[in-house]
Design a protein around this motif. Structure first.
Motif, mmCIF file in Angstrom:
data_model
loop_
_atom_site.group_PDB
_atom_site.id
_atom_site.type_symbol
_atom_site.label_atom_id
_atom_site.label_comp_id
_atom_site.label_asym_id
_atom_site.label_seq_id
_atom_site.Cartn_x
_atom_site.Cartn_y
_atom_site.Cartn_z
ATOM 1 N N VAL A 1 0.697 -1.432 -0.167
ATOM 2 C CA VAL A 1 0.207 0.353 -0.309
ATOM 3 C C VAL A 1 0.532 1.193 0.056
ATOM 4 C CG1 VAL A 1 -1.986 -1.207 1.373
ATOM 5 C CG2 VAL A 1 -0.233 0.481 2.280
ATOM 6 N N ILE A 2 0.072 2.684 -0.949
ATOM 7 C CA ILE A 2 0.852 3.540 -0.615
ATOM 8 C C ILE A 2 -0.182 5.188 0.387
ATOM 9 C CG2 ILE A 2 1.893 5.413 -1.646
ATOM 10 C CD1 ILE A 2 3.511 3.535 -3.755
ATOM 11 N N TRP A 3 0.480 5.253 0.904
ATOM 12 C CA TRP A 3 -0.209 5.813 1.477
ATOM 13 C C TRP A 3 0.388 7.771 0.966
ATOM 14 C CZ3 TRP A 3 2.224 9.937 5.160
ATOM 15 C CH2 TRP A 3 1.363 10.521 6.170
ATOM 16 N N ILE A 4 -0.039 8.382 0.385
ATOM 17 C CA ILE A 4 0.526 9.803 -0.153
ATOM 18 C C ILE A 4 -0.242 11.116 0.615
ATOM 19 C CG2 ILE A 4 0.772 11.238 -2.273
ATOM 20 C CD1 ILE A 4 0.443 8.527 -4.269
ATOM 21 N N GLN A 5 0.667 12.209 0.980
ATOM 22 C CA GLN A 5 -0.538 12.992 1.226
ATOM 23 C C GLN A 5 0.712 14.082 1.210
ATOM 24 O OE1 GLN A 5 1.241 14.096 5.369
ATOM 25 N NE2 GLN A 5 0.011 13.948 6.308
ATOM 26 N N LEU A 6 0.189 15.397 1.184
ATOM 27 C CA LEU A 6 0.302 16.332 0.032
ATOM 28 C C LEU A 6 -0.705 17.535 0.459
ATOM 29 C CD1 LEU A 6 -0.979 15.350 -3.669
ATOM 30 C CD2 LEU A 6 0.394 15.384 -2.828
ATOM 31 N N GLN A 7 0.760 18.312 1.683
ATOM 32 C CA GLN A 7 0.463 19.018 2.106
ATOM 33 C C GLN A 7 1.054 20.705 1.678
ATOM 34 O OE1 GLN A 7 2.531 18.902 6.262
ATOM 35 N NE2 GLN A 7 2.985 16.913 5.650
ATOM 36 N N GLU A 8 0.809 20.966 0.540
ATOM 37 C CA GLU A 8 0.537 22.114 0.345
ATOM 38 C C GLU A 8 -0.427 22.286 -1.121
ATOM 39 O OE1 GLU A 8 3.774 20.555 -1.588
ATOM 40 O OE2 GLU A 8 5.510 21.827 -0.973
ATOM 41 N N LEU A 9 -1.142 22.385 0.154
ATOM 42 C CA LEU A 9 -3.201 23.263 -0.503
ATOM 43 C C LEU A 9 -3.442 24.170 -0.113
ATOM 44 C CD1 LEU A 9 -4.456 19.311 -1.554
ATOM 45 C CD2 LEU A 9 -3.605 20.701 -3.322
ATOM 46 N N PRO A 10 -4.344 24.622 -0.867
ATOM 47 C CA PRO A 10 -5.089 26.352 -0.329
ATOM 48 C C PRO A 10 -5.903 25.943 0.782
ATOM 49 C CG PRO A 10 -5.072 26.728 -2.637
ATOM 50 C CD PRO A 10 -5.109 24.671 -2.503
#
Ligand SMILES: Cc1cc2nc3c(=O)[nH]c(=O)nc-3n(C[C@H](O)[C@H](O)[C@H](O)COP(=O)(O)OP(=O)(O)OC[C@H]3O[C@@H](n4cnc5c(N)ncnc54)[C@H](O)[C@@H]3O)c2cc1C
Length: 544
Positions: A396-405
């Motif tokens: 499994v891959i857990w992707i986090q994107l912390q640069e959103l408005p």
């Protein structure tokens, strides 16, 4: 009306740890959670993407918890209840677009070798950083684990003054304010070292050009080397179950589906709570609210319960950037590209970014309301530590994107996506996730062909999962200096006491801020169980 010693609003890590500690100290506690499961941001979901795959819907990595005072105190009991932490010697790395990579290991020697390989001399710089940091690490960690607006906070300042002298303290305080960019570029020559550490600043809710981000990067760099990247075998649910078990076995309650809509106040003192269905639950000694200041002062308390200036400050409390989670089930482990492919495959947290400027640019775009053209991808690989998270041979891959408005999306910095009216529609969410997955596919060559299923949570979805994540801000409010440390949550109501007697405020919005360290819950537990002053003074008398 049932009455308990303490009633908790919300069952996140801070509440559960504090409730478990109080229950062990003989308190009758009741934890009320509006969702159908306890745990707050710890939510392990089996089969989220496909049968047999176990995903951490939100928080996944537990170094803050295993390094916490709460864990130290509860560890025997958690061990007995089967909470087992798995760890690694290779906690994190960054994969760069040219196929190169750079890593943090759990040994100084390996980190020196790693960084020297990118630029001779950077190894010595790492070692010097680590030694300098460790010389005053107790002060740094205490800054993040002491009730600052209190006698203990004053005591910490006095101890620092005695140890360092006036000049030394002034210097250390100045170093605490440095930005990540300035600290990195002053300390390391190679861009690889900058790109290795800069993404970590996102995990503190800051950006690399904000005050204190350099200090936070050093705390994390040291913590990664010292503590690795532990995860609980089987997922965070094991920890949640164990904490709930401690409460229940001591006679307390953890109730889910219990939405608190009002904190009851009589004669300036919190006396209990009222649920959305009208039921009231009494609190003889404390009500402990794990909410945002907005919810506490504008929803749960009435207008006359606290001074107007506190309510007004809570109205101005700012939330930080939004976040997106992408969960992917793979039919086979990922094949990373480049000469360090084998190491990348066993690293639990890999950042994919062009480097320090890449992180800075993406943060700036998000803060201007744009979808970043080249976001920092946090690619989590829990199976690298815990193979039970997927059927044998799968991943499994857990992707986090912390640069959103924060709030509405105003546009796309890449000029590719139509953001419509700025709301997170399913279409916008999936289109943005497509762009991210395509970019990750440049680093993981079999990503597309091995993907079985994917589930994406936009900032709006995250807020639906947990009301405390306002606008998808996973850190309970901006962590900019004016809202952090002494000033968290509000300069008008700092720390964890509130203007209402017997009402305590905990959770990510309060000091020491977000993360699984249970710090605010622990501080309130300590305060509630502190012997009265007279008994403390007597205990200090000679011969006792
Ligand atoms: C997507 C994501 C990934 C993250 N990853 C990590 C990570 O890997 N490692 C890490 O250390 N940190 C991580 N964090 C941060 C960390 O998880 C949080 O800061 C931390 O869990 C917050 O804990 P808390 O005690 O403030 O409560 P929360 O976890 O926010 O829980 C609060 C609970 O209170 C409930 N509640 C609120 N109001 C009411 C009410 N009126 N009545 C009843 N119940 C109420 C909510 O439903 C919620 O369940 C992540 C956060 C998110 C969202």
């Amino acid at each position: 009306m049932a009455t308990h010693d303490a009633v908790f609003v919300g069952a996140g890590i801070n509440s559960l740890a504090a409730a478990a500690l109080l229950a062990r100290a003989g308190w009758d506690v009741c934890v009320l959670e509006r969702e159908e499961v306890a745990g707050g941001c710890i939510r392990t979901v089996e089969g989220l993407t496909a049968p047999g795959f176990t995903h951490e819907l939100m928080a996944a990595w537990h170094p803050l918890f295993t390094g916490s005072a709460a864990y130290a105190e509860l560890r025997d009991e958690l061990d007995r209840r089967g909470v087992e932490y798995l760890n690694t010697d290779l906690p994190t790395g960054t994969a760069f677009p040219d196929g190169s990579a750079c890593f943090v290991w759990t040994s100084t020697e390996q980190n020196v070798r790693e960084l020297d390989a990118h630029s001779p001399g950077d190894g010595a710089a790492w070692q010097a950083m680590f030694e300098t940091f460790m010389a005053n690490a107790d002060l740094a960690f205490e800054l993040l684990s002491t009730e600052l607006w209190s006698a203990s906070g004053l005591g910490l300042a006095q101890r620092a003054l005695r140890r360092l002298g006036r000049r030394g303290l002034l210097e250390l305080t100045g170093r605490t304010l440095v930005t990540c960019r300035d600290w990195l570029t002053d300390t390391f020559r190679s861009q690889a070292a900058h790109g290795l550490l800069a993404p970590w600043v996102l995990h503190t809710g800051l950006g690399p050009d904000q005050a204190t981000s350099g200090f936070m990067t050093q705390v994390i760099a040291a913590a990664l080397q010292l503590g690795g990247m532990p995860v609980p075998l089987g997922g965070g649910v094991r920890l949640v179950e164990a904490l709930c078990g401690i409460v229940r076995d001591a006679g307390g309650e953890v109730r889910t589906g219990a939405d608190v809509e009002r904190i009851l106040v009589a004669d300036g003192r919190a006396t209990g709570v009222r649920l959305a269905d009208g039921e009231t639950v009494g609190a003889a000694r404390a009500v402990v609210a794990s909410t945002t200041p907005t919810a506490l002062y504008w929803k749960l308390l009435g207008e006359g319960d606290v001074p107007a200036r506190v309510r007004e400050a809570a109205r101005r409390f700012r939330y930080g950037r939004g976040e997106m989670q992408i969960h992917v089930a793979l039919d086979a482990p990922p094949r990373w590209r480049g000469s360090r492919a084998a190491e990348l495959a066993r690293t639990p947290v890999v950042h994919v970014t062009p480097g320090l400027d890449g992180v800075s640019r993406a943060v700036n775009e998000a803060e201007r309301g744009l979808l970043p053209a080249e976001a920092t991808i946090v690619c989590g690989q829990p199976c690298a530590l815990d193979p039970t998270r997927a059927p044998e041979g799968k991943w499994v891959i857990w992707i986090q994107l912390q640069e959103l408005p924060a709030g509405q999306v105003k546009g796309d910095a890449a000029g590719e996506l139509d953001v419509g009216d700025g709301r997170w529609t399913e279409e916008l969410r999936e289109a943005y996730a497509d762009r991210i997955v395509a970019r990750l596919g440049e680093s993981i060559e079999n990503l597309a062909e091995e993907t079985i299923a994917r589930v994406v949570l936009s900032p709006a979805d995250l807020e639906r999962e947990n009301v405390n994540l306002v606008g998808g801000d996973i850190y309970g409010g901006s962590c900019a200096l004016d809202q952090n440390l002494l000033w968290r949550p509000l300069a008008q109501a700092p720390g964890h006491r509130t203007p209402v007697d017997g009402l305590w405020h905990i959770g990510a919005s309060t000091h020491p801020g977000p993360g699984l360290g249970a710090g605010s819950g622990y501080l309130v537990y300590r305060e509630l169980t502190r012997p009265p002053l007279a008994r403390r003074l007597l205990a200090r008398l000679p011969g006792r």
